[in-house]
Design a protein around this motif. Structure first.
Motif, PDB file in Angstrom:
ATOM      1  N   ASP A 111      27.446  79.446 -40.173  1.00 47.33           N
ATOM      2  CA  ASP A 111      27.302  78.957 -41.242  1.00 47.33           C
ATOM      3  C   ASP A 111      28.772  78.541 -41.108  1.00 47.33           C
ATOM      4  N   SER A 112      29.040  77.509 -41.722  1.00 45.00           N
ATOM      5  CA  SER A 112      31.020  76.943 -41.987  1.00 45.00           C
ATOM      6  C   SER A 112      30.839  77.525 -42.910  1.00 45.00           C
ATOM      7  N   TRP A 113      32.998  77.725 -42.329  1.00 47.28           N
ATOM      8  CA  TRP A 113      33.782  78.854 -42.951  1.00 47.28           C
ATOM      9  C   TRP A 113      34.742  78.096 -43.315  1.00 47.28           C
ATOM     10  N   THR A 114      35.361  79.041 -44.014  1.00 52.47           N
ATOM     11  CA  THR A 114      37.381  78.461 -44.577  1.00 52.47           C
ATOM     12  C   THR A 114      38.081  79.235 -44.850  1.00 52.47           C
ATOM     13  N   TYR A 115      38.748  79.492 -45.124  1.00 50.33           N
ATOM     14  CA  TYR A 115      40.052  80.441 -45.967  1.00 50.33           C
ATOM     15  C   TYR A 115      41.747  79.363 -46.658  1.00 50.33           C
ATOM     16  N   THR A 116      41.680  79.749 -47.487  1.00 48.13           N
ATOM     17  CA  THR A 116      43.320  79.458 -48.042  1.00 48.13           C
ATOM     18  C   THR A 116      44.283  79.826 -47.499  1.00 48.13           C
ATOM     19  N   GLU A 117      45.203  79.369 -46.852  1.00 51.05           N
ATOM     20  CA  GLU A 117      46.081  79.973 -46.994  1.00 51.05           C
ATOM     21  C   GLU A 117      47.377  80.170 -48.302  1.00 51.05           C
ATOM     22  N   ALA A 118      48.608  81.029 -47.973  1.00 50.45           N
ATOM     23  CA  ALA A 118      48.699  81.245 -49.892  1.00 50.45           C
ATOM     24  C   ALA A 118      49.833  79.896 -50.727  1.00 50.45           C
ATOM     25  N   CYS A 402      46.176  70.279 -44.953  1.00 55.86           N
ATOM     26  CA  CYS A 402      47.261  70.596 -45.254  1.00 55.86           C
ATOM     27  C   CYS A 402      48.025  70.498 -46.539  1.00 55.86           C
ATOM     28  N   SER A 403      48.243  71.869 -47.780  1.00 59.45           N
ATOM     29  CA  SER A 403      49.076  71.529 -48.209  1.00 59.45           C
ATOM     30  C   SER A 403      50.274  70.498 -47.860  1.00 59.45           C
ATOM     31  N   ALA A 404      51.184  70.409 -49.531  1.00 58.95           N
ATOM     32  CA  ALA A 404      51.937  69.509 -48.783  1.00 58.95           C
ATOM     33  C   ALA A 404      53.285  70.498 -48.230  1.00 58.95           C
ATOM     34  N   GLN A 405      53.505  71.568 -49.278  1.00 59.30           N
ATOM     35  CA  GLN A 405      53.752  72.983 -48.826  1.00 59.30           C
ATOM     36  C   GLN A 405      53.832  73.160 -47.644  1.00 59.30           C
ATOM     37  N   GLY A 406      52.501  73.717 -47.262  1.00 59.41           N
ATOM     38  CA  GLY A 406      52.042  73.524 -45.653  1.00 59.41           C
ATOM     39  C   GLY A 406      52.759  72.754 -44.440  1.00 59.41           C
ATOM     40  N   ALA A 407      52.204  71.338 -44.474  1.00 60.72           N
ATOM     41  CA  ALA A 407      53.163  70.708 -43.471  1.00 60.72           C
ATOM     42  C   ALA A 407      54.760  70.644 -43.556  1.00 60.72           C
ATOM     43  N   SER A 408      54.514  70.894 -44.695  1.00 59.35           N
ATOM     44  CA  SER A 408      56.209  71.002 -44.454  1.00 59.35           C
ATOM     45  C   SER A 408      57.036  71.863 -43.434  1.00 59.35           C
ATOM     46  N   GLY A 411      55.390  70.931 -40.399  1.00 57.89           N
ATOM     47  CA  GLY A 411      55.846  70.553 -39.081  1.00 57.89           C
ATOM     48  C   GLY A 411      57.248  70.616 -38.311  1.00 57.89           C
ATOM     49  N   LYS A 412      58.249  72.145 -38.901  1.00 54.35           N
ATOM     50  CA  LYS A 412      59.294  71.999 -38.272  1.00 54.35           C
ATOM     51  C   LYS A 412      59.132  72.736 -36.817  1.00 54.35           C
ATOM     52  N   SER A 413      58.244  73.526 -36.687  1.00 54.56           N
ATOM     53  CA  SER A 413      57.674  73.991 -35.329  1.00 54.56           C
ATOM     54  C   SER A 413      56.733  72.857 -34.762  1.00 54.56           C
ATOM     55  N   ALA A 414      56.385  72.073 -35.636  1.00 54.26           N
ATOM     56  CA  ALA A 414      55.140  71.146 -33.967  1.00 54.26           C
ATOM     57  C   ALA A 414      56.563  70.307 -33.432  1.00 54.26           C
ATOM     58  N   SER A 415      58.011  69.809 -34.636  1.00 53.26           N
ATOM     59  CA  SER A 415      58.455  69.219 -34.048  1.00 53.26           C
ATOM     60  C   SER A 415      59.717  69.444 -33.182  1.00 53.26           C
ATOM     61  N   VAL A 416      60.240  70.238 -33.063  1.00 55.08           N
ATOM     62  CA  VAL A 416      60.284  71.469 -31.605  1.00 55.08           C
ATOM     63  C   VAL A 416      59.310  71.476 -30.509  1.00 55.08           C
ATOM     64  N   LEU A 417      58.657  72.010 -30.945  1.00 52.92           N
ATOM     65  CA  LEU A 417      57.080  72.223 -29.928  1.00 52.92           C
ATOM     66  C   LEU A 417      56.933  70.470 -29.076  1.00 52.92           C
ATOM     67  N   ALA A 418      57.057  69.703 -29.764  1.00 51.86           N
ATOM     68  CA  ALA A 418      56.934  67.938 -29.234  1.00 51.86           C
ATOM     69  C   ALA A 418      57.787  68.239 -28.878  1.00 51.86           C
ATOM     70  N   ARG A 419      59.124  67.974 -29.631  1.00 53.81           N
ATOM     71  CA  ARG A 419      60.893  67.387 -28.188  1.00 53.81           C
ATOM     72  C   ARG A 419      61.038  68.530 -27.477  1.00 53.81           C
ATOM     73  N   GLY A 420      60.544  69.274 -27.158  1.00 53.56           N
ATOM     74  CA  GLY A 420      60.207  70.868 -25.860  1.00 53.56           C
ATOM     75  C   GLY A 420      59.287  69.691 -24.869  1.00 53.56           C
ATOM     76  N   GLU A 421      58.532  69.292 -25.506  1.00 55.13           N
ATOM     77  CA  GLU A 421      57.670  68.455 -23.912  1.00 55.13           C
ATOM     78  C   GLU A 421      57.772  66.952 -24.717  1.00 55.13           C
ATOM     79  N   SER A 422      58.659  66.021 -24.805  1.00 59.95           N
ATOM     80  CA  SER A 422      59.097  65.119 -24.841  1.00 59.95           C
ATOM     81  C   SER A 422      58.170  64.202 -25.127  1.00 59.95           C
ATOM     82  N   LEU A 423      57.485  64.578 -26.465  1.00 60.06           N
ATOM     83  CA  LEU A 423      56.511  63.753 -27.083  1.00 60.06           C
ATOM     84  C   LEU A 423      57.139  63.378 -28.493  1.00 60.06           C
ATOM     85  N   THR A 424      58.265  62.145 -28.091  1.00 62.52           N
ATOM     86  CA  THR A 424      58.934  61.813 -29.346  1.00 62.52           C
ATOM     87  C   THR A 424      57.772  60.905 -30.809  1.00 62.52           C
TER      88      THR A 424
END
Length: 436
Positions: A111-118, A402-408, A411-424
């Motif tokens: 069955d489908s499933w979901t969970y909600t983070e803080a 993502c909630s607004a807070q979750g996206a924020s 996004g910080k981790s995604a930004s670092v990893l993306a720039r490390g892969e030169s994917l601006t």
């Protein structure tokens, strides 16, 4: 007078055992260039000419005087008629088997499933059945109603709206029990076509045959080769090799039982494989005597003899620990643990398609009516493959909200990893959502 049967005897203590075992197990389910070329031509023709190609191939290969696809479609009423034409005992056996297969596979349904983070971010998985599944069934006298149940019922349990079955009827031979099985299993549409052309029709569709999302079911080398070629356009269950059984016995089971269990796979075809492992040399002698005594009583004596002599073996091992070690190396399709306490050894089994526990659980029960699926990985592929099941007819989609807070924060981790892969662009897309 019946010739004595010569079955290979191996000893796991011998220096060359591993080499001999590798040779015994070797199987290449690959097509020769001629088969490959003919299959590719058939697929191309069906893609280009659709129904007309199917009609022509059916005339040529199945010997049927058909004029159009209308002659190759069986309505639901024809399946229901088949139910009335089989014997009451056959119908009852089919219904018992179908109910057990359905009950077992219902426990596999995901069955489908979901969970909600803080911070309110929701993650999960959406489970969706395939839209349409295609079932290939061998036709004529060599047909298997059990395969219809084992392939169609899991698809229906998964929620697949439409199951399309193709079954050739060479020289007009229609197997009523196969059609009855299709009726009981809930097959929606049936076309009396076969071979590589049926696989091509299911994969690409024609004017009459709808394209499917996945093709399952056994077939000859042309069917297997076609399935290999259409994989990617559609899903397939597997490229199956010959049937196999590996029996591990402590020497206390009736040797006639073991001999017949070995026969149960050997009678499939000359390439099937039946192997017995035991730490009891005297027991191996008793089983060999049972094989010699029982073989002349078998309807498929010639097939069994060829299978046992070319790919069968009786193997002496030092103890049960070594028997389990060899069993894991073989990774058999069917494994019988014909021992006093099979539960004690089960945790040590790592590779097997289906495991039959104890002296009373004949592999044949699993082929028909125990409940678990009899479509199993062969040729050592149990190391990484599983039996056909409901999960083969379901897709899983990831859910990310993502909630607004979750996206924020993400996004910080995604930004670092993306720039490390030169994917601006990746980085800036994530950074737009970061709160200052």
């Amino acid at each position: 007078m019946t010739a004595p049967i010569a079955i290979r005897r191996l000893n796991a203590a011998d220096p060359g055992f591993n080499k001999h075992l590798d040779h015994l197990l070797s199987w290449e389910s690959v097509s020769d260039d001629g088969v490959n070329e003919r299959v590719l031509d058939i697929i191309k023709n069906v893609r280009e000419r659709g129904d007309a190609a199917l009609v022509e191939y059916t005339q040529r290969f199945d010997g049927l005087a058909v004029n159009s696809m209308a002659d190759l479609i069986l309505p639901r009423e024809r399946l229901e008629l088949a139910l009335t034409r089989i014997t009451p005992a056959q119908r009852q056996a089919l219904e018992v088997a179908a109910e057990r297969v359905r009950s077992y596979h219902e426990k596999q349904k995901q069955d489908s499933w979901t969970y909600t983070e803080a911070d309110g971010t929701v993650l999960g998985q959406k489970v969706t059945p395939l839209d349409r599944a295609g079932l290939y069934v061998p036709g004529g006298k060599a047909s298997y109603p059990s395969s219809v149940l084992m392939n169609a019922i899991p698809a229906k349990v998964a929620g697949v709206p439409e199951v399309v079955m193709v079954v050739p009827t060479p020289r007009g031979e229609i197997n009523e029990i196969v059609l009855a099985a299709a009726c009981i299993a809930g097959v929606d549409r049936v076309f009396t076509i076969g071979g590589a052309q049926a696989v091509a029709a299911l994969a690409y569709g024609t004017e009459s045959v709808p394209p499917v999302d996945k093709i399952v079911g056994p077939g000859n080398i042309y069917v297997a080769t076609a399935k290999r070629h259409v994989f990617g356009k559609v899903g397939i269950d597997m490229i199956a090799g010959p049937s196999e059984i590996l029996v591990v016995c402590d020497g206390q089971t009736d040797p006639d039982w073991i001999a017949m269990d070995l026969f149960s796979q050997a009678e499939h075809d000359e390439d099937a494989q039946s192997i017995l492992l035991s730490p009891d040399a005297e027991f191996l002698d008793k089983v060999a005597a049972s094989i010699a005594q029982l073989l002349p009583t078998m309807e498929r004596e010639a097939i069994i003899r060829t299978s046992m002599e070319t790919r069968g073996a009786l193997i002496l091992v030092k103890d049960m620990e070594q028997a389990i070690e060899v069993a894991n190396r073989i990774a058999p399709e069917h494994l019988e643990l014909s021992v006093a306490d099979p539960d004690a050894w089960l945790p040590h089994i790592r590779h097997a398609g289906a495991i039959f526990m104890g002296r009373y659980t004949a592999e044949a029960l699993g082929d028909y009516c125990a409940g678990p699926n009899h479509v199993l990985p062969t040729s050592g592929t149990a190391r990484f493959s599983s039996p056909l099941g409901v999960y083969d007819f379901q897709k899983r989609s990831s859910i990310i909200h993502c909630s607004a807070q979750g996206a924020s924060e993400l996004g910080k981790s995604a930004s670092v990893l993306a720039r490390g892969e030169s994917l601006t662009a990746h980085a800036r897309s994530a950074e737009y959502r970061i709160k200052n």
